[in-house]
Design a protein around this motif. Structure first.
Motif, PDB file in Angstrom:
ATOM      1  N   HIS A  27     -26.292  83.632  67.193  1.00  0.00           N
ATOM      2  CA  HIS A  27     -26.110  84.017  68.598  1.00  0.00           C
ATOM      3  C   HIS A  27     -27.328  83.632  69.437  1.00  0.00           C
ATOM      4  O   HIS A  27     -27.201  83.201  70.587  1.00  0.00           O
ATOM      5  N   ASP A  60     -23.286  81.612  61.457  1.00  0.00           N
ATOM      6  CA  ASP A  60     -22.461  82.818  61.442  1.00  0.00           C
ATOM      7  C   ASP A  60     -21.341  82.636  62.465  1.00  0.00           C
ATOM      8  O   ASP A  60     -21.113  81.527  62.946  1.00  0.00           O
ATOM      9  N   SER A  61     -20.657  83.707  62.823  1.00  0.00           N
ATOM     10  CA  SER A  61     -19.478  83.539  63.675  1.00  0.00           C
ATOM     11  C   SER A  61     -19.832  83.064  65.086  1.00  0.00           C
ATOM     12  O   SER A  61     -18.947  82.651  65.835  1.00  0.00           O
ATOM     13  N   LEU A  64     -18.691  79.643  65.318  1.00  0.00           N
ATOM     14  CA  LEU A  64     -17.249  79.491  65.548  1.00  0.00           C
ATOM     15  C   LEU A  64     -16.954  79.522  67.043  1.00  0.00           C
ATOM     16  O   LEU A  64     -16.196  78.716  67.563  1.00  0.00           O
ATOM     17  N   GLY A  65     -17.577  80.490  67.732  1.00  0.00           N
ATOM     18  CA  GLY A  65     -17.399  80.596  69.178  1.00  0.00           C
ATOM     19  C   GLY A  65     -17.905  79.364  69.899  1.00  0.00           C
ATOM     20  O   GLY A  65     -17.272  78.869  70.835  1.00  0.00           O
ATOM     21  N   MET A  93     -16.380  78.841  56.903  1.00  0.00           N
ATOM     22  CA  MET A  93     -16.297  79.719  58.078  1.00  0.00           C
ATOM     23  C   MET A  93     -15.152  79.269  59.006  1.00  0.00           C
ATOM     24  O   MET A  93     -14.390  80.097  59.506  1.00  0.00           O
ATOM     25  N   MET A  96     -11.848  80.164  57.443  1.00  0.00           N
ATOM     26  CA  MET A  96     -11.618  81.602  57.474  1.00  0.00           C
ATOM     27  C   MET A  96     -11.045  82.032  58.830  1.00  0.00           C
ATOM     28  O   MET A  96     -10.185  82.903  58.911  1.00  0.00           O
TER      29      MET A  96
ATOM     30  N   GLU B  49     -24.310  88.947  61.215  1.00  0.00           N
ATOM     31  CA  GLU B  49     -23.199  89.448  62.037  1.00  0.00           C
ATOM     32  C   GLU B  49     -23.452  90.876  62.508  1.00  0.00           C
ATOM     33  O   GLU B  49     -23.244  91.208  63.678  1.00  0.00           O
ATOM     34  N   THR B  52     -26.249  90.971  65.063  1.00  0.00           N
ATOM     35  CA  THR B  52     -25.783  90.378  66.326  1.00  0.00           C
ATOM     36  C   THR B  52     -24.930  91.378  67.112  1.00  0.00           C
ATOM     37  O   THR B  52     -25.022  91.457  68.341  1.00  0.00           O
ATOM     38  N   SER B 109     -16.564  85.031  69.076  1.00  0.00           N
ATOM     39  CA  SER B 109     -15.318  84.650  68.399  1.00  0.00           C
ATOM     40  C   SER B 109     -14.486  85.850  67.950  1.00  0.00           C
ATOM     41  O   SER B 109     -13.302  85.712  67.665  1.00  0.00           O
ATOM     42  N   MET B 111     -14.988  87.427  65.196  1.00  0.00           N
ATOM     43  CA  MET B 111     -14.852  87.299  63.738  1.00  0.00           C
ATOM     44  C   MET B 111     -15.962  88.025  62.972  1.00  0.00           C
ATOM     45  O   MET B 111     -16.038  87.931  61.745  1.00  0.00           O
ATOM     46  N   GLY B 112     -16.828  88.731  63.684  1.00  0.00           N
ATOM     47  CA  GLY B 112     -17.985  89.351  63.034  1.00  0.00           C
ATOM     48  C   GLY B 112     -17.632  90.309  61.899  1.00  0.00           C
ATOM     49  O   GLY B 112     -18.127  90.158  60.780  1.00  0.00           O
ATOM     50  N   VAL B 115     -16.029  88.522  58.936  1.00  0.00           N
ATOM     51  CA  VAL B 115     -17.017  87.833  58.099  1.00  0.00           C
ATOM     52  C   VAL B 115     -17.722  88.833  57.183  1.00  0.00           C
ATOM     53  O   VAL B 115     -17.855  88.615  55.972  1.00  0.00           O
TER      54      VAL B 115
END
Lengths: 107, 146
Positions: A27, A60-61, A64-65, A93, A96, B49, B52, B109, B111-112, B115
């Motif tokens: 992030h 991390d996600s 994805l964003g 990732m 998923m 995650e 964050t 997203s 998705m945290g 994950v």
């Protein structure tokens, strides 16, 4: 205090804009990468945007964003979009999150 | 659960640059147990995650404390607790749904939690609006080869 764990190198050639991301996408770094790619997309006006993730060591996600956001932006302005070099954990990732059904992955 | 063999308690500010710090510290702690590369990557990602979420959601535009407690047990289980004293989550079940986000404009997203749940053996989320959120994650590391 600031830290920079990720970097993006942008190259525009033959109407193709390639954004090669390296390092750790989280992030903290995602916003800067997003701004750099979007600014290049605007100035280069390419036919295709390729995000190369071969140099990404962690994601991390937030990643994805970041990728989904660039895909959406490219779609909106009629620019082809693909992701290259997404292997191992990074590809896991995307799978998923089901992005493998939306985004074109090459090599 | 048996008494842990090793414990690390940390408190840090909910600044985004501490996301990488937190996952690096988690990795350093878990390294003592000789995890596989995949296990280490799972834990780093899950911690990233959770921290964050504290940065983005718990304190919104403010900065507050994040508490991270890590325990290692003799049976090679690792327990990681990440807690904030932020705004809390009104509906945890909904928040944990894949792709659910309250911050789509910043390209979160959603998705945290997915994950965290996928990469760890167990995930427990406790939250009260106005009181904060506590995430407890467990993972049992594989047996070391003889």
């Amino acid at each position: 205090m600031d830290t920079k764990n990720a970097d993006v190198k942008l190259e525009s050639k033959n109407n193709i804009l390639t954004a090669a991301i390296s390092g750790e996408i989280d992030h903290h770094c995602a916003k800067n990468i997003r701004q750099e790619i979007d600014a290049a997309l605007l100035s280069a006006s390419p036919n295709k945007l390729i995000i190369n993730m071969g140099g990404v060591t962690f994601m991390d996600s937030s990643g994805l964003g970041l990728i989904l956001g660039r895909y959406t932006k490219a779609e909106e302005i009629g620019v082809q979009f693909s992701v290259q070099g997404a292997r191992g954990r990074v590809r896991q990732m995307f799978d998923m999150a089901g992005l493998d059904r939306i985004i074109t992955f090459e090599g | 659960m048996k008494k842990s063999e090793n414990t690390l308690k940390l408190q840090f500010d909910s600044l985004s640059q501490n996301e990488s710090l937190a996952r690096s510290l988690a990795a350093a702690f878990v390294m003592q147990l000789n995890p596989t590369v995949a296990e280490l990557a799972d834990i780093k990602c899950a911690v990233s995650e959770a921290v964050t979420n504290c940065t983005v959601h718990a304190y919104r535009d403010a900065v507050g404390p994040v508490y991270m407690i890590m325990n290692a047990y003799a049976d090679r289980k690792v327990k990681i607790e990440i807690r904030d004293a932020g705004c809390g989550i009104p509906d945890v079940e909904t928040a944990m749904q894949p792709l659910y986000t309250t911050d789509a404009e910043n390209e979160r997203s959603g998705m945290g939690f997915t994950v965290m749940d996928s990469f760890m053996d167990s995930l427990t989320v406790r939250s009260r609006p106005g009181k904060g959120t506590k995430v407890i994650m467990m993972k049992k590391l594989s047996v070391l080869p003889r």
